[in-house]
Design an enzyme around this catalytic site. Structure first.
Site, PDB file in Angstrom:
ATOM      1  CB  SER A 126      18.825   5.734 -16.661  1.00  0.00           C
ATOM      2  OG  SER A 126      17.973   5.284 -17.687  1.00  0.00           O
ATOM      3  CB  VAL A 127      17.016   0.513 -14.721  1.00  0.00           C
ATOM      4  CG1 VAL A 127      17.973   0.643 -13.543  1.00  0.00           C
ATOM      5  CG2 VAL A 127      15.604   0.910 -14.310  1.00  0.00           C
TER       6      VAL A 127
ATOM      7  N   GLY B  30      24.301   1.907 -17.418  1.00  0.00           N
ATOM      8  CA  GLY B  30      24.738   0.529 -17.598  1.00  0.00           C
ATOM      9  C   GLY B  30      24.102  -0.461 -16.645  1.00  0.00           C
TER      10      GLY B  30
ATOM     11  CD  GLN C 213      22.310   4.004 -25.860  1.00  0.00           C
ATOM     12  OE1 GLN C 213      21.849   5.135 -25.785  1.00  0.00           O
ATOM     13  NE2 GLN C 213      21.699   3.051 -26.545  1.00  0.00           N
TER      14      GLN C 213
ATOM     15  CD  GLU D  44      15.080  -7.058 -18.299  1.00  0.00           C
ATOM     16  OE1 GLU D  44      15.683  -6.978 -17.223  1.00  0.00           O
ATOM     17  OE2 GLU D  44      15.148  -6.186 -19.195  1.00  0.00           O
TER      18      GLU D  44
ATOM     19  NE  ARG E 292      13.512   2.591 -23.883  1.00  0.00           N
ATOM     20  CZ  ARG E 292      14.307   2.074 -22.961  1.00  0.00           C
ATOM     21  NH1 ARG E 292      15.440   2.668 -22.604  1.00  0.00           N
ATOM     22  NH2 ARG E 292      13.992   0.934 -22.365  1.00  0.00           N
TER      23      ARG E 292
ATOM     24  CE  LYS F 181      25.121  -4.792 -17.211  1.00  0.00           C
ATOM     25  NZ  LYS F 181      24.456  -3.715 -17.912  1.00  0.00           N
TER      26      LYS F 181
ATOM     27  CG  ASP G 176      20.603  -3.316 -17.768  1.00  0.00           C
ATOM     28  OD1 ASP G 176      21.243  -4.184 -17.153  1.00  0.00           O
ATOM     29  OD2 ASP G 176      20.670  -3.178 -19.003  1.00  0.00           O
TER      30      ASP G 176
ATOM     31  CB  THR H 109      24.804  -6.891 -25.568  1.00  0.00           C
ATOM     32  OG1 THR H 109      26.198  -7.078 -25.782  1.00  0.00           O
ATOM     33  CG2 THR H 109      24.502  -6.933 -24.077  1.00  0.00           C
TER      34      THR H 109
ATOM     35  CB  THR I  84      30.248  -1.139 -18.709  1.00  0.00           C
ATOM     36  OG1 THR I  84      29.657  -1.120 -17.409  1.00  0.00           O
ATOM     37  CG2 THR I  84      31.250   0.002 -18.819  1.00  0.00           C
TER      38      THR I  84
END
Length: 342
Positions: A292-293, A225, A140, A56, A112, A231, A227, A84, A201
């Site tokens: 949150s993504v 998780g 994380q 991305e 962040r 998923k 994002d 990952t 996850t």
């Protein structure tokens, strides 16, 4: 010349200040940028999906600086000896388009992400929150623990992961930091009695890690998780039980937990809470969900914070990134001077 913070210098800089202090400073930068949300160009990230994962680009600009992050997400990587998530980022001067600052962002993204979670939880979690459940103890998890300790005073953690090695790694890293950690027998066991729940996850699947009946009144759910399309981590019934807060709605509807719900499902963008135009938590009993993504403004803030922090230090080097001929119109002259004569 552009300033460049490579992996070695990023690690040295974080070690010099301590990750908890870095996260605390980053929270303030991210919140400052969320408060001036309307100044930013915003779009959903540009994603290239393959069977292996996703790559991305995440761009934004405040019309003074332009920033972007390159980031991947490949859930099968650890089994092959790779991480990952990896990333790097760039800031540029919009007045001439020249890149001015580059940094590794694999470490920085972890910082962040934790800073963003804690910034939001300061406004949405109950002030008397003391226990956090963590579903997922991957790369994380330690950053999240430090962030929530600094922002909300969380010391008691209840953790669960399907990978015993990841749990052992987490315990080794956080127990010396003064946390009281309980390893739960299941996700349901971990969240029982928790004030805050963090789900993180990595599987690229529409999973159901938590179901609605497991979520008690007054809980703040930090769902980080999910994002990308397809998923998710939560039973969609959880989202209808409380108030859902997001970063940038058009992106979260594609990638977040709310991708499971109709397009008109109501959400609040968190910058509206900071601006006072929308409420945050409205009662001690209310369930709040941060879907949150990750959004480009957060990366912009993180890059700004590192750029400002390393100025005048030895934690960066200068690299000759942009060709700069004496005559701006004579780029060929740079190479022809050394080229063989035909």
């Amino acid at each position: 010349m552009a300033r460049f913070v490579d992996v070695r210098n990023m690690v040295r800089w974080v070690a010099e200040h301590g990750p908890a202090q870095v996260i605390a400073g980053m929270i303030e930068y991210i919140e400052d940028d969320f408060r001036r949300w309307e100044q930013f160009d915003k779009c959903a990230r540009v994603a290239s999906h393959t069977p292996f994962g996703v790559i991305e680009l995440m761009p934004t600009s405040d019309h003074e600086s332009y920033g972007f992050k390159y980031v991947n997400g490949h859930p099968a990587n650890p089994a092959r000896g790779f991480q990952t998530v990896t990333a790097f980022g760039v800031l540029a001067d919009v007045h001439n388009g020249y890149p001015t600052f580059l940094a590794e962002m694999t470490v920085l993204t972890a910082l962040r992400t934790a800073a963003t979670s804690a910034m939001v939880a300061r406004r949405l979690a109950r002030p008397d929150s003391r226990v956090m459940a963590m579903i997922g103890t991957g790369s994380q998890s330690e950053f999240q623990a430090l962030a929530f300790h600094g922002a909300l005073g969380i010391r008691e953690l209840r953790v669960w992961d399907t990978d015993p090695a990841a749990v052992a790694k987490f315990l080794k890293n956080v127990e010396p930091l003064g946390f009281e950690v309980t390893v739960a027998a299941s996700a349901a066991d971990a969240v029982a009695g928790a004030d805050i729940i963090t789900t993180c996850t990595a599987d690229k699947a529409q999973a159901t890690i938590l179901t609605a009946e497991l979520i008690g009144e007054g809980v703040h759910l930090n769902a980080i998780g999910g994002d990308c399309p397809g998923k998710t981590e939560l039973d969609p019934a959880i989202l209808t039980r409380g108030a859902v807060f997001v970063e940038f709605t058009p992106q979260t509807r594609i990638e977040g937990e709310i991708q499971q719900l109709p397009a008109g499902f109501p959400v609040t963008e968190f910058h509206e809470v900071l601006a006072g135009t929308k409420p945050g938590r409205t009662s001690p009993e209310q369930i709040t969900v941060f879907d949150s993504v990750g959004f480009a403004v957060e990366d912009f803030s993180a890059l700004r914070y590192v750029r400002d922090s390393v100025a005048g230090t030895a934690f960066f080097e200068e690299i000759d990134l942009v060709a700069n001929p004496d005559d701006p119109k004579d780029l060929f002259g740079l190479v022809s001077a050394l080229a063989p004569v035909l």
